[in-house]
Write a protein that holds these residues in place. Sequence first.
Motif, PDB file in Angstrom:
ATOM      1  N   MET A   1      50.659   6.197  35.821  1.00 15.42           N
ATOM      2  CA  MET A   1      52.199   6.656  36.207  1.00 15.42           C
ATOM      3  C   MET A   1      52.159   6.916  37.520  1.00 15.42           C
ATOM      4  O   MET A   1      53.254   6.797  38.514  1.00 15.42           O
ATOM      5  CB  MET A   1      52.338   8.185  35.420  1.00 15.42           C
ATOM      6  CG  MET A   1      53.159   8.265  35.986  1.00 15.42           C
ATOM      7  SD  MET A   1      53.422  10.621  34.938  1.00 15.42           S
ATOM      8  CE  MET A   1      53.180  11.510  36.208  1.00 15.42           C
TER       9      MET A   1
ATOM     10  N   GLY B   1      55.451   7.816  39.705  1.00 16.62           N
ATOM     11  CA  GLY B   1      55.406   8.967  39.462  1.00 16.62           C
ATOM     12  C   GLY B   1      56.387   8.918  38.209  1.00 16.62           C
ATOM     13  O   GLY B   1      56.848   8.394  37.473  1.00 16.62           O
ATOM     14  N   ARG B   2      56.351  10.768  38.212  1.00 13.94           N
ATOM     15  CA  ARG B   2      57.228  11.085  36.766  1.00 13.94           C
ATOM     16  C   ARG B   2      58.494  11.080  37.286  1.00 13.94           C
ATOM     17  O   ARG B   2      59.016  12.000  38.028  1.00 13.94           O
ATOM     18  CB  ARG B   2      56.279  12.459  35.867  1.00 13.94           C
ATOM     19  CG  ARG B   2      57.231  13.045  35.157  1.00 13.94           C
ATOM     20  CD  ARG B   2      56.784  14.414  34.969  1.00 13.94           C
ATOM     21  NE  ARG B   2      54.767  14.523  34.567  1.00 13.94           N
ATOM     22  CZ  ARG B   2      54.228  14.107  33.221  1.00 13.94           C
ATOM     23  NH1 ARG B   2      55.129  13.817  32.529  1.00 13.94           N
ATOM     24  NH2 ARG B   2      53.430  14.196  33.633  1.00 13.94           N
TER      25      ARG B   2
ATOM     26  N   PRO C   1      62.237  12.684  37.506  1.00 13.91           N
ATOM     27  CA  PRO C   1      62.760  14.003  37.375  1.00 13.91           C
ATOM     28  C   PRO C   1      63.708  14.171  35.936  1.00 13.91           C
ATOM     29  O   PRO C   1      64.198  15.504  35.791  1.00 13.91           O
ATOM     30  CB  PRO C   1      63.231  14.377  38.676  1.00 13.91           C
ATOM     31  CG  PRO C   1      63.589  13.329  39.281  1.00 13.91           C
ATOM     32  CD  PRO C   1      62.765  12.447  38.836  1.00 13.91           C
TER      33      PRO C   1
END
Lengths: 282, 282, 135, 135
Positions: free
Chosen positions: C117, C122-123, C125
């Motif tokens: 990931m 990344g994650r 928002p």
Amino acid sequence: MARITAGITSSHVPAIGAAVDLGNTQDDYWKPAFAGFDWTKEWIMKPENKPDVVILVYNDHASAFDMNLIPTFAIGCADEFQPADEGWGPRPVPVVKNHADLAWHIAQSCILDEFDMTIINKMDVDHGLTVPLSLMFGQPDAWPCKIIPLAVNVVTYPPPSGNRCYNLGKAIRDAVESFPEDLKVQVWGTGGMSHQLQGTRAGLINAEWDKKFLDDLTANPERLRKMPHIEYLREAGSEGIELVMWLIMRGALGKDVRELHRHYHVAASNTALGHIVLEPTE
Amino acid sequence: MARITAGITSSHVPAIGAAVDLGNTQDDYWKPAFAGFDWTKEWIMKPENKPDVVILVYNDHASAFDMNLIPTFAIGCADEFQPADEGWGPRPVPVVKNHADLAWHIAQSCILDEFDMTIINKMDVDHGLTVPLSLMFGQPDAWPCKIIPLAVNVVTYPPPSGNRCYNLGKAIRDAVESFPEDLKVQVWGTGGMSHQLQGTRAGLINAEWDKKFLDDLTANPERLRKMPHIEYLREAGSEGIELVMWLIMRGALGKDVRELHRHYHVAASNTALGHIVLEPTE
Amino acid sequence: MKQNIHEYLAEFDDIPGTRVYTTARARKGYWVNQFAMSLMKDENRKRWLADEKAYLDEWPKMTQEQKDALLARDYDKLLDLGGNIYFLAKVFSTDGKSYLQAVSTMTGMSVEEYRNMMLSGGRSPEGLRSKKKGY
Amino acid sequence: MKQNIHEYLAEFDDIPGTRVYTTARARKGYWVNQFAMSLMKDENRKRWLADEKAYLDEWPKMTQEQKDALLARDYDKLLDLGGNIYFLAKVFSTDGKSYLQAVSTMTGMSVEEYRNMMLSGGRSPEGLRSKKKGY
Ligand SMILES: [Fe+3]
Ligand SMILES: [Fe+3]
């Protein structure tokens, strides 16, 4: 809501602590020095005056902090603080119990107000903090209120300016007034007045200047907050600089105050002893 | 006279230090992260750019300071600082040598400017300080310049406001410019960008927000200095708050700057790696 | 400009999946965090690894809940109990684990999934900024 | 409002008989002052009193001049060498001396004379405020 109910200032001469601890307060030398605190001792224990918390502004005298750590403003947030061993064993006085909730609240609030506080959770407290407690409360088994130590660097130069101290007092007032618990909070400023502990100029006392300082502390703090450090040193001796700490107390009281009591005595050891009790009138 | 010649920012991810120390910088995972520093590594060692002193703004990650001591702004004034043992032994990097004369001068000058500095004379420095040195200088036997550590609390809330950080930068600039020695001084801001090291939201990366932050760091710092802490946390993750430290660097450069180099890479471990090199144009 | 500290702190509760290290948490986690700091010394790391329970007995002011979470390396629980990730890093570093490995355990993902990931950006928002406003 | 630090520090040299504890003095006196701090522990006080020279040998970074001044309890000299009175207080307290007793040794007066001066109002500031202006 918590509120600031009074401000007290007092010198914190270590020999005063020794006189209390050794039972010499009534001898010829010490009697007149202590007599000026009789009024305050009675006043402060009346239910309407007795503080729940004292924010005790003082300086550490190379006890908790050495040359490895010099915080300009350090607020003690631990649950309690032990009296320091300054070379002759710790003073036989009660442990200092903090109002940690209020202390942390003040720390947070002042940092948000752009004061660059240092939070301290482990320290011993020296005569700078314990002597004023002895003067105001005598020799109880436990101090009658909670105490928040606020240590100011006035040893290594530069100390904070008088203006900065005054403004920190204002930020402390805002912090106290935003604390939900119903508390009577006093702010004490300690140290001073005239004294010089070094060299051929040791023993300097400037009573005229001291008394004007006391007058203006009540009535004209605007003059004092602008006073440069050099004036303290020239007029009141090298250790007279401790008086900047009194401006934190004064800043916390708001614009107008009433002077309830004053005491000025020369000399306690090397020092002109000054003491004043103020009440905010706003 | 000393003068501020450049500002650099960079994330200080501990895994970057491990990649350097273990010789993994050229593997598939790390290569693109390190590539963005090639320009800077060459630029910084040119005689006209090489700093005599770096004021390295970073935060201690529970290495030198534990819960007993939380200074908002701590300036290291000792002659040298050893790399900290963060649980896996100290990093095999050179000792950090201070320009103690300049460090003490800045400490004094900032206190006179009403910043409530804490002076520290004994501390170990962790990855927050040593990783940026590895990124900019590689693996020399000794760091090629003196380093003044400036540790900012961004761990326990509240950290200083962005505005306070920016203004401290300005005060540092004034201090540097009043130091008589002829020195090229750089200010580095470290930490950030997007990262969150906890809970179900861990791994959050907001590249759009990060890039806008980089744009405004150069061209519109006035927006950034007014940004409340909550925005950093919401937009860039709970550890994104480290970015307030970059504003100390930016405040030290003066109003107008030229952007010389930029690098943005996702991800280094949990973090969006951001790096920028700025030059004052005034 | 001047913000009330209560409003300042209250805003933090609106962020999903996040425990901001306020002074309230710092006070709750004081002994967990001081314990973790002790692992900066090699002799303490050796004693801790040799007999974790015996080492924890030296920290009488830590709660049993905190001790159990330490033994279980339950970092998410430790954060609830006042731990801070930078202090706890001494615990997982002593185990030879990286930040990425330790942090991934709080996400419900495997280390590999979490690592991938991060490599793919990344994650996001989106939806994770505010509980109340849901954006 | 903003004062230059060089001007700020330079003013201090104009005060007669006074060494302001600037950072320059603090750096010079670092080891004297750290030595003095060590006397806050009773076991160190005992060792110091039992064999002062041997105890000083444990402080290799102190200069011989500083050590000699400590052995001689020459507080005025110690201030010249970077000592600070609050640190040095640990030395004279260990000797069972008060601030008044220790401070008086720097004035050229006997303890008794100094004490009497203080009781009669202390030393006048007249002429002692400024070297240059002589007021
Ligand atoms: Fe004092
Ligand atoms: Fe960091």
